[in-house]
Design an enzyme around this catalytic site. Structure first.
Site, PDB file in Angstrom:
ATOM      1  N   LYS A 221      45.327  -4.729  54.668  1.00 34.39           N
ATOM      2  CA  LYS A 221      44.432  -4.024  55.170  1.00 34.39           C
ATOM      3  C   LYS A 221      45.296  -2.666  55.690  1.00 34.39           C
ATOM      4  CE  LYS A 221      40.094  -5.475  54.856  1.00 34.39           C
ATOM      5  NZ  LYS A 221      39.101  -4.883  54.328  1.00 34.39           N
ATOM      6  N   ARG A 255      39.552 -14.368  54.204  1.00 38.37           N
ATOM      7  CA  ARG A 255      39.504 -13.956  52.945  1.00 38.37           C
ATOM      8  C   ARG A 255      40.820 -13.274  52.527  1.00 38.37           C
ATOM      9  NH1 ARG A 255      38.092  -9.242  50.252  1.00 38.37           N
ATOM     10  NH2 ARG A 255      36.991  -9.499  48.487  1.00 38.37           N
TER      11      ARG A 255
END
Length: 276
Positions: A221, A255
């Site tokens: 991210k 994930r």
């Protein structure tokens, strides 16, 4: 805690690893890498060998600023890899989609999970899920992928995300969807600023009061890269650190892009927590 995902039942005494397989040209990290069936299948087999529990297949990018694709195009991208994997493996397959038409088609292919960034808010989505036994991951997102990073605002991001997820769960349960099928995702990076993401991570344990398995998607991210001063070459160590911290805070499903490395890191935390 037990999780019922179609024919797959998971005991969540230890965290599960969900490996990301994007069949897209424009996903933020691996877009364009697995567009052919051979390359996608090779990557899927690699993740299975590395110890993945669930493979999450996506046919439309939901990165910030992304444009939607048609349901037909999405199915054209993902159907071949689903069918090929089903012939060769009994691995649990998750499909990252919000379109009822796509949900219906992949449920017919016997997938395990529908992973919906819109938390089943699209017209007809709940009706499709009610007619099946698939698991469902409800994610929080402020706005849409196209607009979500344009000045997202909250009074209290943790309480607002929590209230949203609780409301969606209550709605699904009123519709007759069994709680054993439901997973929650606070949606890191989906309509959140750097500060919002940090606050969610710091208070992730507060979501345990909802009493549903928590999925977190922290892998690669942008806010993690920002912590590392934009060092894109060091995304792995940052992603692993955030993943392990989230497990300590109560996350049950990770994930990730990097299955092997996450699996190794989890071995340490599992031993330390007595979950071998």
């Amino acid at each position: 805690m037990m999780l019922q995902l179609n024919k797959h039942v998971f005991d969540l005494k230890r965290p599960l690893i969900m490996g990301i397989l994007n069949i897209t040209p424009d996903s933020f990290s691996d877009g364009g890498q697995y567009l052919t069936l051979d390359s996608a299948l090779k990557r899927a087999h690699q993740m299975i060998e590395e110890g993945v529990d669930i493979i999450d297949i996506g046919g439309e990018s939901t990165r910030p600023g992304s444009d939607p694709v048609s349901a037909d195009e999405e199915l054209k991208r993902i159907t071949p890899i689903i069918e090929a994997l089903k012939k060769e493996s009994d691995i649990a397959i998750s499909i990252d989609t919000y379109k009822p038409q796509v949900m219906k088609a992949v449920i017919a292919l016997d997938v395990a999970i529908i992973n919906d960034v819109y938390a089943l808010s699209q017209p007809g989505a709940i009706d499709i899920i009610k007619e099946s036994n698939v698991g469902i991951c409800l994610m929080h997102m402020q706005g849409t992928p196209k607009t979500m990073q344009v000045n997202p605002q909250y009074t209290n991001v943790v309480s607002e995300v929590k209230l949203f997820l609780e409301a969606r769960v209550n709605h699904l349960m009123l519709e007759g969807i069994d709680k054993s099928r439901i997973i929650l995702d606070p949606g890191f990076g989906f309509g959140k600023t750097f500060e919002h993401n940090i606050e969610l991570l710091q208070h992730l344990e507060s979501f345990q009061s909802l009493k549903f398995p928590l999925l977190v998607g922290l892998s690669r991210k942008s806010f993690i890269r920002k912590i590392l001063n934009g060092d894109t070459d060091d995304h792995l160590s940052g992603s692993l650190s955030a993943a392990i911290f989230s497990v300590i805070k109560g996350a049950k499903i990770l994930r990730v892009h990097d299955v092997k490395e996450t699996k190794s890191a989890l071995k340490i935390i599992n031993v330390a927590q007595g979950k071998t």
